[in-house]
Design an enzyme around this catalytic site. Structure first.
Site, PDB file in Angstrom:
ATOM      1  N   ASP A   1      28.017  13.905 -57.611  1.00  0.00           N
ATOM      2  CA  ASP A   1      27.120  12.751 -57.507  1.00  0.00           C
ATOM      3  C   ASP A   1      27.800  11.550 -56.853  1.00  0.00           C
ATOM      4  O   ASP A   1      29.018  11.427 -56.881  1.00  0.00           O
ATOM      5  CB  ASP A   1      26.634  12.392 -58.920  1.00  0.00           C
ATOM      6  N   GLY A   2      26.973  10.681 -56.285  1.00  0.00           N
ATOM      7  CA  GLY A   2      27.471   9.414 -55.753  1.00  0.00           C
ATOM      8  C   GLY A   2      27.576   9.366 -54.239  1.00  0.00           C
ATOM      9  O   GLY A   2      28.100   8.385 -53.696  1.00  0.00           O
ATOM     10  N   ASN A   3      27.059  10.359 -53.578  1.00  0.00           N
ATOM     11  CA  ASN A   3      27.117  10.360 -52.109  1.00  0.00           C
ATOM     12  C   ASN A   3      26.326   9.188 -51.521  1.00  0.00           C
ATOM     13  O   ASN A   3      26.774   8.539 -50.573  1.00  0.00           O
ATOM     14  CB  ASN A   3      26.506  11.654 -51.543  1.00  0.00           C
TER      15      ASN A   3
ATOM     16  N   TRP B   1      28.128   5.899 -52.129  1.00  0.00           N
ATOM     17  CA  TRP B   1      29.317   5.839 -51.268  1.00  0.00           C
ATOM     18  C   TRP B   1      28.910   5.356 -49.868  1.00  0.00           C
ATOM     19  O   TRP B   1      29.549   4.508 -49.266  1.00  0.00           O
ATOM     20  CB  TRP B   1      29.934   7.237 -51.181  1.00  0.00           C
TER      21      TRP B   1
ATOM     22  N   ARG C   1      22.333   7.308 -46.175  1.00  0.00           N
ATOM     23  CA  ARG C   1      22.692   8.182 -47.303  1.00  0.00           C
ATOM     24  C   ARG C   1      23.193   9.537 -46.838  1.00  0.00           C
ATOM     25  O   ARG C   1      24.099  10.126 -47.438  1.00  0.00           O
ATOM     26  CB  ARG C   1      21.469   8.384 -48.210  1.00  0.00           C
TER      27      ARG C   1
ATOM     28  N   SER D   1      19.187  19.655 -57.047  1.00  0.00           N
ATOM     29  CA  SER D   1      18.457  19.961 -58.285  1.00  0.00           C
ATOM     30  C   SER D   1      16.980  20.221 -57.995  1.00  0.00           C
ATOM     31  O   SER D   1      16.476  19.859 -56.924  1.00  0.00           O
ATOM     32  CB  SER D   1      18.593  18.798 -59.277  1.00  0.00           C
TER      33      SER D   1
ATOM     34  N   ASN E   1      15.447  17.097 -57.018  1.00  0.00           N
ATOM     35  CA  ASN E   1      15.827  16.425 -55.770  1.00  0.00           C
ATOM     36  C   ASN E   1      14.776  16.573 -54.663  1.00  0.00           C
ATOM     37  O   ASN E   1      14.840  15.867 -53.651  1.00  0.00           O
ATOM     38  CB  ASN E   1      17.203  16.904 -55.279  1.00  0.00           C
TER      39      ASN E   1
HETATM   40  C1  IPE Z   1      22.192  15.386 -60.033  1.00  0.00           C
HETATM   41  O1  IPE Z   1      22.295  14.171 -59.393  1.00  0.00           O
HETATM   42  C2  IPE Z   1      21.954  16.464 -59.034  1.00  0.00           C
HETATM   43  C3  IPE Z   1      23.038  16.756 -58.112  1.00  0.00           C
HETATM   44  C4  IPE Z   1      24.192  16.155 -58.064  1.00  0.00           C
HETATM   45  C5  IPE Z   1      22.774  17.816 -57.199  1.00  0.00           C
HETATM   46  P1  IPE Z   1      21.073  13.182 -59.236  1.00  0.00           P
HETATM   47  O2  IPE Z   1      21.581  12.012 -58.475  1.00  0.00           O
HETATM   48  O3  IPE Z   1      19.906  13.898 -58.678  1.00  0.00           O
HETATM   49  O4  IPE Z   1      20.751  12.813 -60.742  1.00  0.00           O
HETATM   50  P2  IPE Z   1      20.078  11.525 -61.368  1.00  0.00           P
HETATM   51  O5  IPE Z   1      18.756  11.332 -60.667  1.00  0.00           O
HETATM   52  O6  IPE Z   1      21.000  10.388 -61.131  1.00  0.00           O
HETATM   53  O7  IPE Z   1      19.941  11.841 -62.814  1.00  0.00           O
HETATM   54  C1  IPE Z   2      24.581  13.584 -54.971  1.00  0.00           C
HETATM   55  O1  IPE Z   2      24.602  12.297 -54.473  1.00  0.00           O
HETATM   56  C2  IPE Z   2      23.978  14.572 -54.017  1.00  0.00           C
HETATM   57  C3  IPE Z   2      22.656  15.075 -54.422  1.00  0.00           C
HETATM   58  C4  IPE Z   2      22.047  14.770 -55.539  1.00  0.00           C
HETATM   59  C5  IPE Z   2      22.011  15.969 -53.502  1.00  0.00           C
HETATM   60  P1  IPE Z   2      23.361  11.349 -54.582  1.00  0.00           P
HETATM   61  O2  IPE Z   2      22.546  11.482 -53.349  1.00  0.00           O
HETATM   62  O3  IPE Z   2      22.622  11.543 -55.847  1.00  0.00           O
HETATM   63  O4  IPE Z   2      24.079   9.933 -54.583  1.00  0.00           O
HETATM   64  P2  IPE Z   2      23.647   8.653 -55.389  1.00  0.00           P
HETATM   65  O5  IPE Z   2      23.548   9.047 -56.820  1.00  0.00           O
HETATM   66  O6  IPE Z   2      22.335   8.201 -54.839  1.00  0.00           O
HETATM   67  O7  IPE Z   2      24.743   7.676 -55.129  1.00  0.00           O
HETATM   68 MG    MG Z   3      22.769  10.722 -57.672  1.00  0.00          MG
END
Ligand code: IPE
Ligand code: IPE
Ligand code: MG
Length: 253
Positions: A33-35, A38, A46, A78, A81
């Site tokens: 998480d956190g892409n 970042w 994103r 997920s 997603n």
């Molecule tokens: C969980 O992250 C799913 C993946 C990392 C693939 P999310 O960013 O989707 O989760 P929430 O929405 O913060 O709970």
């Molecule tokens: C995780 O990073 C990747 C996926 C859930 C596909 P995010 O896209 O959820 O990154 P944040 O949480 O918005 O920073």
């Molecule tokens: Mg996320």
């Protein structure tokens, strides 16, 4: 500053972490998480964050291999997603295809077994084909088992298992009396993989987000404020070090 290691003193400490080779987790699962954040911090789209995250995947798989950890599960997409903007969803599908196209030979050469947790029938055709090829090519390897959780949801997995169990009961293949934990596990995507010993979630969030709901019953959790693209080998070491200093009781004393 998001990095949890803020001072040089802490940096020194993490370089000195000595891991106990006899107490390595057998299975590590990571919520990557956190892409998005970042990328946002860098005023980038994103999708650039997701791209940067792929580099971390390479490093982590390599380190898993070096450390002798047998099972690695990466949560990549997920069942929730799909709610994201269409462009981002397509970019994530494309990244899966590009990742497998560029890495498959190397992963195979290193003995990695690729498995997918999740329903791949909902993915674009090219992604389905790449995934099937990767599974087929690597299925007899004996190295790290890499589970990619893609279009994965813990609830979805349990519902699917319930349906499969019902069908087997209906057709007489399974007796209701024989349904126990072991029997049910055979119907999960993770069939054959032990429960995760350690679940890592970077990015500062401390929730499970529908990941391995059945399997995490006695997993140890480790969180970090580092966003996934900044997650390095030393963070993995830190997580394992913490794991090795916990007392897993499984309800006992
Ligand atoms: C969980 O992250 C799913 C993946 C990392 C693939 P999310 O960013 O989707 O989760 P929430 O929405 O913060 O709970
Ligand atoms: C995780 O990073 C990747 C996926 C859930 C596909 P995010 O896209 O959820 O990154 P944040 O949480 O918005 O920073
Ligand atoms: Mg996320």
């Amino acid at each position: 500053m998001l990095d949890i290691f803020k001072t040089n003193k802490d940096k020194k400490k993490r370089e000195e972490l000595v891991l106990d080779k006899d107490n390595m987790p057998r299975h590590i699962a990571i919520i990557m998480d956190g892409n998005g954040r970042w990328a946002k911090q860098r005023k980038l789209p994103r999708t650039m964050g997701h791209k940067a995250g792929v580099e971390t995947i390479r490093r982590v798989i390599k380190e898993t291999h070096i450390l002798g950890i047998k099972y690695l599960t990466l949560y990549a997409f997920s069942t929730e997603n799909w709610k994201r903007p269409k462009d981002e969803v397509s970019a994530l599908m494309r990244l899966l295809v590009e990742y497998l196209r560029s890495e498959l030979q190397e992963l195979n050469k290193n003995g990695v077994v690729i498995k997918i947790l999740g329903d791949i029938n909902m993915l674009p055709k090219d992604a389905q084909n790449e995934v099937k090829e990767a599974i087929e090519l690597t299925k007899n390897n004996t190295g790290v088992v890499l589970n990619i959780a893609f279009n994965y949801g813990g609830r979805d997995e349990i519902i699917r298992a319930v349906k499969l169990v019902s069908n087997d009961v209906k057709s007489g293949k399974l007796n209701i009396e024989d349904i126990d934990e072991k029997a049910l596990e055979k119907y999960l995507y993770t069939n054959g993989t032990p429960d995760p010993d350690l679940i890592i979630r970077p990015s500062g969030e401390q929730r499970i987000s529908n990941f391995l709901l059945w399997q995490c019953a006695y997993s140890e959790f480790w969180y970090s404020n580092v966003c996934w693209p900044d997650f390095k080998e030393e963070h993995l070491h830190e997580a394992i070090y913490d794991y090795q200093h916990r007392d897993r009781r499984y309800g006992g004393v």
